[in-house]
Design an enzyme around this catalytic site. Sequence first.
Site, PDB file in Angstrom:
ATOM      1  N   ALA A 117       0.855  -1.187   0.000  1.00  0.00           N
ATOM      2  CA  ALA A 117       0.000   0.000   0.000  1.00  0.00           C
ATOM      3  C   ALA A 117       0.887   1.231   0.000  1.00  0.00           C
ATOM      4  CB  ALA A 117      -0.932   0.005   1.208  1.00  0.00           C
ATOM      5  N   LYS A 118       0.283   2.375  -0.209  1.00  0.00           N
ATOM      6  CA  LYS A 118       1.000   3.644  -0.106  1.00  0.00           C
ATOM      7  C   LYS A 118      -0.013   4.756   0.052  1.00  0.00           C
ATOM      8  CE  LYS A 118       5.355   5.010  -0.119  1.00  0.00           C
ATOM      9  NZ  LYS A 118       6.430   4.266   0.559  1.00  0.00           N
TER      10      LYS A 118
END
Length: 425
Positions: A117-118
């Site tokens: 994720a980011k």
Amino acid sequence: MSIMVPSKTPALITPGRQALDSALHQLDRAAEHLGLDDGLRTMLATPRRSLTVSVPVRREDGRLDVVQGFRVQHNVSRGPAKGGLRFHSATDIHEVTALAMWMTWKCALVGIPYGGAKGGVAVDPTALTTRELERLTRRYVNEILPLIGPEKDIPAPDVGTDEQTMAWIMDTYSVNAGYSVPGVVTGKPMTLGGSLGRAGATSRGVQIAALAALGRSPEGVTVAVQGFGKVGALAAQYLSDAGCRVVAVSDITGAVHAPGGLDVARLRAYAAETGGVRGFHQADAMSHDDLFELDVDILVPAALEGVITEANAPRVRARLVVEGANGPTTPEADEILAANGATVVPDILANAGGVVVSYLEWVQNMQAYSWSSAEVELKLRDLMLGAFSEVASLAAERGLTLRQAAHVIGVGRVAEAHQMRGLYP
């Protein structure tokens, strides 16, 4: 099959779009080596969830600004999503998607049970006061609240954020939950459940990867570090402590060069006091571009993505490039470096130390337990060296570059997880 990306005019190619194109190119190459079918390739290229939010910020003078925020969960087949949160004026949904994708392969490569994720907020944090940053952070967290949690998605520090940012995130989430939830973020202050060894973990991982790839004594080995910030400064320090001679570094303020070697500890203190390396009296000034062309043994790009391109790659003289940043080398530059005999230790391996120790922090939070700094460093070293050995062995066996081998392993493990779980319904 090649993974198709939308057509675009040159004027619309942002750094974030270039990063995403690079990530998709790397995935495509790995999928070819693995023989993945078209449907699985498309699944791996497509984020599981992408959220864009508007974040209003009340400024000290009463003005109301609205900035864009993002959170992308690329893949959760192997565990909860994991990835940093960056505050940077140039961040966009394309960059965040690319970074989330790289995080997926990184976690799979080093064998930790996370997906990628980011997060990002398109803002310059240096232009905000501490109170404005706090309000921005808490409002952003409130907007993405349904996505995050210790068993769903665990943010961590990145460019423009730090342990204070994580403390605000933890508190905002905990207030909404009604009880303290330290495992919702990693990279926290020690007093809130942070882990010993987390602060310099990415930099320590860069050192471990660099020395493993070097394959000889580090004594007298010359190093240039592009990006003397959160990752680069400590990577320079750790390499210097190991016996390397750090001869040049750069940051946003400038670049400095000392052929006999920099006093890294003194330079770090100078940069902390003055805001950058420019003007350091024990070194000569040089241009940012010239740093890439120095005749050194190791080059560490440790700033942002896309800094080694087809334009400057032919002039890179380092025999070993160790990617402290995410995506610093474009695919075109990769081919040039390989043709010129340079070895590139890819980002998903070289800078994996941060997510490894984030995982260790999360495990400690979930078990209400803690390890000593020596135990954390030992676990970090074991995971990093184990991953490096796997990558190097596959590269030698199949005639691949280290980047190709790393992606074949990482993408392969995620693809296997998809296939084992099946498709619901």
